[in-house]
Design a protein around this motif. Structure first.
Motif, short mmCIF file in Angstrom:
data_model
loop_
_atom_site.label_atom_id
_atom_site.label_comp_id
_atom_site.label_asym_id
_atom_site.label_seq_id
_atom_site.Cartn_x
_atom_site.Cartn_y
_atom_site.Cartn_z
N VAL A 116 23.76 13.97 4.89
CA VAL A 116 23.41 12.89 3.98
C VAL A 116 24.68 12.17 3.56
N HIS A 117 24.71 10.87 3.75
CA HIS A 117 25.80 10.03 3.25
C HIS A 117 25.20 8.94 2.36
N VAL A 118 25.76 8.76 1.20
CA VAL A 118 25.36 7.66 0.33
C VAL A 118 26.64 6.95 -0.13
N ASP A 119 26.73 5.66 0.16
CA ASP A 119 27.85 4.85 -0.30
C ASP A 119 27.46 4.26 -1.65
N VAL A 120 27.83 4.95 -2.71
CA VAL A 120 27.43 4.58 -4.06
C VAL A 120 28.32 3.45 -4.55
N ARG A 121 27.73 2.38 -5.00
CA ARG A 121 28.48 1.23 -5.52
C ARG A 121 28.07 0.97 -6.97
N GLY A 122 28.75 0.00 -7.59
CA GLY A 122 28.47 -0.35 -8.97
C GLY A 122 29.10 0.60 -9.97
N LEU A 123 30.15 1.31 -9.55
CA LEU A 123 30.85 2.24 -10.44
C LEU A 123 32.05 1.56 -11.08
N ARG A 124 32.63 2.22 -12.08
CA ARG A 124 33.79 1.67 -12.79
C ARG A 124 35.08 2.11 -12.11
N PRO A 125 36.09 1.25 -12.08
CA PRO A 125 37.36 1.63 -11.46
C PRO A 125 38.06 2.76 -12.22
N GLY A 126 38.81 3.56 -11.47
CA GLY A 126 39.65 4.58 -12.06
C GLY A 126 38.91 5.54 -12.97
N THR A 127 37.72 5.94 -12.57
CA THR A 127 36.85 6.74 -13.43
C THR A 127 36.42 8.01 -12.70
N THR A 128 36.40 9.12 -13.43
CA THR A 128 35.91 10.38 -12.88
C THR A 128 34.40 10.46 -13.04
#
Length: 528
Positions: A116-128
């Motif tokens: 399973v691969h998911v390219d998750v987008r819409g995240l915040r930069p430099g964030t854990t």
């Protein structure tokens, strides 16, 4: 494209954790689900996710997350058995998933070895972030990942794990355990030979799967699957995103664009079929975002502090020549990078404005003269690395000089030894770039192949032939930590005491740093 979760699906899979985010939109890039209800898999807790979780290739707004589902007990990697199934995924700001930010569902099956691969987008930069997967009955382990800083963001520092040359048969992965336990890494840069294709041999520490050499898609899938059962490898992948490129053993020893040293079509079958199978399994089992079809060539940026260029030095190269073939070594028609990749590399360097250019080169870029043991020709080269393609080596070094890219640091594995040095400029001018070479995690260091003391003598001879190299070691397995600030780039080498011991100690071996002002390398006294 990802499929948004229906409320009934999300409630079903998150009830046990207490997550309350109903209807979070799925990220773009997830594989489309083809059914509203998942196949029931893995009735025993955790049995669906035998191979752990991973993430990779961080962007300022995204990350690739990965797992493999085992829908039936006999659905082994490479078996092509088992039903297609629906898998749910979640990303949150906290490990308890009380603050979810993205979720969705995707479908997998035997056509992709249930990975399973998911390219998750819409995240915040430099964030854990933390992530996990679920089936109707099971929840995967929780992974930690981190996005890259924004493109123009000032970054105080970056810290990367460094690894290469990892033979499952030759030992345990204490180096991965060390990297997993640190808790301070932005990512792990893997410089090649994530797997070895060899058959199991007498005296090996562990048994490969399959026990024969890998030749088919089923073989390479099974080999990746065996690696992924290792607890230290799983812990490393769950602790930080990986940024990986391949080297020859990910396909076949001595691999070049049209064949390999260890590939015999009469017994091994079609080379095109073998390399396609190895690449397919690699991309199935690793969270790599493909920028160039069939290649690991890509570039990632980390704010204004660093650009990281990942080179593919196998897919496009000309066949290696003998170290005594001077005309072949100098032949301008031969290529290591392929002309398109060389143009892309040079263009990126010329346009780049980051404080540091980090180049992951699976084979050594700096010159590496070697004692030949032959009185008539006492010095030789390793024709598998940049020294074997001297026209392109000179072309790249000239480009670095013309564009004043002394902020370039080459990161290399391959040699089963450790080296720190510089790329010399003609005429004794300031060095053109810096070079760090990381030893193998488990593959045999070349200095240990000789009787006691001879390995150290060989290292001393190499250092004498290469005054641009400041230090070398050819007897320790290990891993590294690369710490990047505007003031310097420091590599810390860590030594594994005994690769045959799964609980082996891992201790600091050596540190060197490139000064941000002078771009000169010097020993560093304290690891980060």
């Amino acid at each position: 494209m990802g499929t948004p979760l229906h409320r009934r699906d999300f409630v079903r899979i998150t009830a046990a954790s207490g997550a309350a985010a109903v209807g979070i939109a799925a990220a773009p890039g997830a594989q489309a689900a083809e059914a509203d209800e998942p196949v029931a898999v893995g009735a025993a807790q955790g049995s669906s996710f035998l191979h752990g979780v991973a993430s990779g290739d961080p962007l300022p707004d995204g990350i690739v997350i990965w797992t493999r589902v085992t829908p039936d007990p006999d659905c082994h990697p490479g078996s092509r058995r088992g039903p297609a199934c629906l898998v749910f995924w979640e990303v949150a700001l906290d490990r308890g998933f009380r603050h979810p930010v993205r979720a969705g569902r995707t479908r997998t099956g035997p056509d992709r070895d249930h990975t399973v691969h998911v390219d998750v987008r819409g995240l915040r930069p430099g964030t854990t972030y933390h992530f996990r997967f679920r089936t109707a009955h099971d929840s995967s382990p929780v992974g930690r990942t981190r996005t890259a800083p924004a493109a123009r963001q000032h970054v105080a520092g970056l810290r990367f794990g460094i690894a290469s040359c990892v033979s499952y048969a030759n030992g345990h992965f204490a180096g991965y355990r060390h990297l997993a336990g640190r808790g301070d890494l932005d990512a792990v840069i893997h410089l090649g030979d994530y797997i070895y294709e060899f058959a199991t041999k007498p005296g090996n520490v562990r048994t490969m799967e399959p026990p024969t050499a890998c030749r088919t898609l089923a073989d390479y899938r099974a080999r990746h699957g065996r690696y992924r059962t290792d607890p230290d490898l799983q812990a490393m992948h769950a602790a930080a995103p990986i940024i990986a490129t391949w080297d020859d053993h990910d396909v076949c020893s001595g691999w070049w664009s049209g064949g390999a040293d260890e590939h015999d079509p009469a017994s091994d079958g079609s080379w095109a079929g073998r390399v396609a199978a190895a690449k397919q399994a690699y991309f199935e089992w690793l969270p790599v975002r493909r920028a160039v079809p069939g290649s690991t060539q890509r570039r990632l940026s980390f704010g204004t502090l660093a650009d990281l260029t990942m080179l593919d030095l196998r897919s496009f190269r000309s066949r290696q020549v003998a170290s005594t073939d001077t005309a072949g070594l100098d032949d301008r028609a031969r290529t290591l990078t392929g002309r398109d990749q060389m143009g892309w590399l040079k263009d990126g360097l010329a346009r780049g404005t980051a404080t540091w250019n980090l180049i992951a080169s699976s084979v050594m870029a700096a010159p590496w003269w070697l004692p030949s043991g032959r009185p008539e020709a006492p010095v030789t080269v390793n024709p598998d690395q940049w020294d074997g393609y001297r026209a392109e080596q000179s072309e790249l070094f000239t480009h670095l000089r013309n564009h004043d890219k002394r902020n370039t640091v080459f990161l290399t594995g391959d040699l089963h030894s450790s080296w720190a040095g510089e790329v010399p400029a003609p005429g004794g001018e300031a060095p053109l770039a810096s070079q760090f070479v990381m030893t193998s995690v488990t593959s045999t260091p070349f200095g240990t192949l000789y009787p006691g003391g001879v390995g150290a003598q060989i290292v001393a001879a190499i250092l004498q032939l290469n005054p641009h190299l400041q230090w070398g070691d050819a007897e320790a397995n290990g891993c590294g930590v690369l710490d990047v600030t505007a003031a310097r780039v420091q590599m810390d080498w860590y030594k594994i005491a005994d690769r045959a011991d799964p609980d082996s100690a891992v201790t600091h071996l050596k540190s060197f740093a490139v000064d941000g002002a002078t771009k000169r390398m010097a020993p560093a006294t304290t690891p980060v």
